[in-house]
Scaffold this motif. Structure first.
Motif, short mmCIF file in Angstrom:
data_model
loop_
_atom_site.label_atom_id
_atom_site.label_comp_id
_atom_site.label_asym_id
_atom_site.label_seq_id
_atom_site.Cartn_x
_atom_site.Cartn_y
_atom_site.Cartn_z
N ILE A 45 28.43 36.34 38.70
CA ILE A 45 27.07 36.84 38.94
C ILE A 45 27.07 38.37 38.93
N LEU A 46 28.02 38.96 39.63
CA LEU A 46 28.10 40.42 39.69
C LEU A 46 28.28 41.03 38.31
N GLU A 47 29.02 40.35 37.48
CA GLU A 47 29.33 40.86 36.14
C GLU A 47 28.16 40.72 35.17
N ASN A 48 27.27 39.75 35.41
CA ASN A 48 26.25 39.44 34.40
C ASN A 48 24.81 39.57 34.86
N GLU A 49 24.56 39.71 36.14
CA GLU A 49 23.19 39.71 36.65
C GLU A 49 22.70 41.14 36.91
N PRO A 50 21.65 41.59 36.21
CA PRO A 50 21.14 42.95 36.43
C PRO A 50 20.37 43.11 37.75
N ASP A 51 19.77 42.03 38.28
CA ASP A 51 18.96 42.13 39.48
C ASP A 51 19.81 42.61 40.67
N LYS A 52 19.41 43.73 41.26
CA LYS A 52 20.25 44.36 42.29
C LYS A 52 20.30 43.56 43.58
N VAL A 53 19.23 42.88 43.92
CA VAL A 53 19.22 42.07 45.14
C VAL A 53 20.18 40.90 45.00
N VAL A 54 20.13 40.24 43.87
CA VAL A 54 21.03 39.12 43.60
C VAL A 54 22.47 39.61 43.55
N ARG A 55 22.69 40.75 42.94
CA ARG A 55 24.05 41.29 42.82
C ARG A 55 24.61 41.65 44.20
N ARG A 56 23.78 42.22 45.07
CA ARG A 56 24.27 42.60 46.39
C ARG A 56 24.67 41.37 47.21
N ALA A 57 23.89 40.30 47.11
CA ALA A 57 24.23 39.07 47.83
C ALA A 57 25.57 38.50 47.32
N ALA A 58 25.76 38.54 46.01
CA ALA A 58 27.02 38.05 45.44
C ALA A 58 28.18 38.93 45.88
N PHE A 59 27.95 40.23 45.90
CA PHE A 59 28.99 41.17 46.29
C PHE A 59 29.40 40.97 47.75
N THR A 60 28.43 40.77 48.63
CA THR A 60 28.73 40.54 50.04
C THR A 60 29.58 39.28 50.23
N ALA A 61 29.22 38.22 49.50
CA ALA A 61 30.00 36.98 49.58
C ALA A 61 31.44 37.21 49.10
N MET A 62 31.60 38.03 48.06
CA MET A 62 32.94 38.31 47.54
C MET A 62 33.77 39.10 48.55
N MET A 63 33.16 40.10 49.19
CA MET A 63 33.89 40.88 50.19
C MET A 63 34.35 40.01 51.34
N THR A 64 33.49 39.09 51.77
CA THR A 64 33.84 38.21 52.88
C THR A 64 35.05 37.35 52.55
N GLU A 65 35.08 36.78 51.34
CA GLU A 65 36.22 35.97 50.93
C GLU A 65 37.48 36.82 50.81
N TRP A 66 37.36 37.97 50.17
CA TRP A 66 38.52 38.79 49.85
C TRP A 66 39.23 39.33 51.09
N GLU A 67 38.44 39.70 52.11
CA GLU A 67 39.02 40.40 53.25
C GLU A 67 39.10 39.58 54.52
N THR A 68 38.26 38.56 54.68
CA THR A 68 38.18 37.86 55.96
C THR A 68 38.49 36.37 55.87
N ALA A 69 37.73 35.66 55.06
CA ALA A 69 37.87 34.21 55.00
C ALA A 69 39.21 33.78 54.41
N ASP A 70 39.57 34.41 53.29
CA ASP A 70 40.80 34.04 52.58
C ASP A 70 41.45 35.33 52.07
N PRO A 71 42.00 36.13 52.96
CA PRO A 71 42.36 37.51 52.60
C PRO A 71 43.34 37.64 51.43
N MET A 72 42.88 38.37 50.44
CA MET A 72 43.77 38.79 49.34
C MET A 72 44.36 40.16 49.66
N GLY A 73 43.70 40.85 50.56
CA GLY A 73 44.15 42.18 50.97
C GLY A 73 43.25 42.70 52.06
N ILE A 74 43.43 43.95 52.41
CA ILE A 74 42.59 44.58 53.43
C ILE A 74 42.27 46.01 53.04
#
Length: 534
Positions: free
Chosen positions: A473-502
């Motif tokens: 979604i982040l890569e293909n969706e121009p709508d900024k509201v939709v992109r921000r929601a996708a980005f927030t979900a990605m940050m949560t997974e990457w750093e908290t839910a299933d940490p790939m790093g910090i």
């Protein structure tokens, strides 16, 4: 080398005042000719001095690159030099919060986030005397150049270019392979420097070209040696003649040597000033420290692939690693409070896609111990290989992290390596990384560095379906509201839910300079000595 005791001493004796802003220390004093004001019709002229008054500037750097190769090398020690040799179609105005404005293009039109047509500035000369035309721009982003030997970063950052067409002498059409929400950003940032088609093709090899590259910037290459690079003013520069006659970059790895040369007057500017040396420079009347938080984040990678300890596959263990880190103490101790702890893998310059409500990473040693208990960890040694003198304060940061992990019961061993290959192709359970803002967009770090193709190539073994679905979604969706929601979900997974790093902190770039030099650093490692910044 710092030790933990010294770090804590600094942290608890420092002044309570903290920076509340992420701007550089030096206040912007001049407008930028190539900025947004030019779009609005405001004429902003560079400062000019007579040729007789122009000075020769010598810059002491920690490290010199092998050559000047835009499109290939985007290291912090390379772009400060190449920025003075090349220009881009669109230029961020570092004097105005990186607002995008005209560079080698005077205007551009975007159609459906799939196509961008640039109208080029007329009368621009390359350093070899050739006039820049649409053919040069089209060649810069052509399949021929992207797939040729050398510019691997260009191939990476512009892999989605389908066509690059010269419509006439001063109009260029770039067609993307699908929707590209950051199409404008791409042509304003890394690896988008315009090259001379004739000079590039005439060079016997990419390596030969990179030793004497031809650009349109305010300085041209005079001489590249192993211990110094010399640039000379290009008086036919489209932005006006530089107020500096020559630029010499000299490699001095030791910080004490750089400071001594600055104090003696041999150097006019030095790079990579550690926080603990600010007081040393402040002890002189004619030199000063400038700089501050930059557009770059220091992060840790939790490798879960073949060349990592098996415990790294355990989500509870990785959560414990994160929860044990007191990031605020880290920046207070090592950076005297000058660094910032960001709320996630993002910066405010992301604009509408920045999530101001996303939380700062948690420090909870009790919960870290609880996660550790659930992981089944039995005291195994976890390796953390690193290089000294490549990333600023790398060893000092690692030493403090080791003590924080030790406090909750995790045994991490620091292992000094001689080169990156020994880390990337060897065993590495934890490693650090500096994540630079390639574009002013969430895709700049999180998706660019951790998309499935990159994860597979690096062998880090992390697969997260939620992260990957939102990355599409982040890569293909121009709508900024939709992109921000996708980005927030990605940050949560990457750093908290299933940490790939910090995320650790926002990097600090500090420089020393002579007080009589009217120059300021930027939030990216560019060192601009052109007519708009000197």
């Amino acid at each position: 080398m710092y030790c933990l005791i010294e770090c804590l001493r600094i942290a608890f004796t420092m002044l309570l005042d903290r920076w509340e802003d992420t701007e550089m220390l030096t206040v912007a004093r001049r407008g930028l000719l190539k900025g947004a004001a030019a779009v609005a019709g405001v004429t902003m002229l560079p400062r000019t001095i007579s040729a007789q008054e122009r000075r020769d500037i010598v810059v002491g750097v920690q490290r010199l690159p092998e050559n000047i190769s835009p499109g290939r090398d985007t290291a912090d020690y390379t772009v400060p030099i190449s920025y003075n040799v090349f220009d881009k179609l669109i230029e961020p105005d570092f004097h105005n919060r990186m607002q995008l404005g005209p560079g080698l293009a005077t205007s551009w039109d975007i159609e459906g986030y799939r196509e961008i047509v640039f109208t080029l500035r007329q009368g621009v000369r390359f350093h070899n005397g050739d006039e820049m035309t649409a053919e040069d721009v089209a060649f810069t982003f052509s399949r021929e150049r992207r797939e040729g030997d050398g510019p691997v970063r260009l191939a990476q950052f512009f892999s989605n270019v389908l066509e690059a067409n010269a419509l006439d002498d001063h109009k260029v059409q770039i067609v993307m392979d699908g929707v590209d929400p950051i199409i404008e950003q791409r042509f304003a940032m890394w690896s988008s420097e315009i090259v001379s088609k004739r000079a590039y093709r005439d060079a016997p090899s990419y390596g030969k070209w990179a030793l004497m590259p031809i650009g349109t910037g305010p300085f041209r290459v005079a001489d590249l040696n192993t211990d110094r690079f010399v640039l000379e003013a290009f008086d036919d520069y489209w932005g006006g003649p530089p107020n500096v006659r020559s630029l010499t970059f000299v490699e001095v790895p030791e910080v004490a040597g750089r400071i001594a040369a600055l104090a003696s007057g041999d150097f006019d500017v030095i790079t990579v000033v550690p926080v603990d040396q600010i007081s040393t420079i402040d002890g002189y009347d004619d030199i000063e420290v400038v700089g501050g938080p930059g557009a770059k984040l220091r992060i840790l990678i939790f490798n879960q692939g073949e060349f990592a300890h098996p415990m790294m596959k355990n989500v509870h263990f990785r959560r414990a690693l994160s929860l044990a880190v007191d990031r605020q103490l880290l920046v207070d101790a090592l950076f005297d409070g000058r660094a910032n702890v960001p709320n996630g893998l993002q910066l405010p310059s992301f604009g509408d896609t920045f999530d101001p409500d996303y939380p700062v990473p948690a420090y909870d040693p009790a919960q870290a111990r609880a996660e550790l208990a659930m992981s089944g960890y039995a005291g195994e040694v976890i390796d953390y290989p690193l290089l000294p003198n490549v990333i600023d304060t790398e060893v000092a940061v690692a030493e403090v992290l080791r003590e924080m992990w030790k406090a909750v019961g995790i045994d991490v061993e620091l292992q000094i390596r001689e080169n990156w290959k020994q880390i990337t192709r060897g065993h590495h359970s934890i490693r650090n990384m500096s994540a630079t803002m390639v574009w002013q967009d969430p895709a700049t770090i999180l998706w660019r560095l951790f998309k499935p193709s990159v994860m597979k190539g690096r062998g880090w073994g992390w697969v997260n379906d939620t992260f990957n679905a939102n990355g599409i979604i982040l890569e293909n969706e121009p709508d900024k509201v939709v992109r921000r929601a996708a980005f927030t979900a990605m940050m949560t997974e990457w750093e908290t839910a299933d940490p790939m790093g910090i995320v650790l902190f926002q990097e600090v770039w500090l420089y020393g300079k002579r007080t009589d030099l009217d120059w300021q650093p930027y939030v990216l490692p560019y060192m601009d000595f052109g007519p708009n910044n000197v």
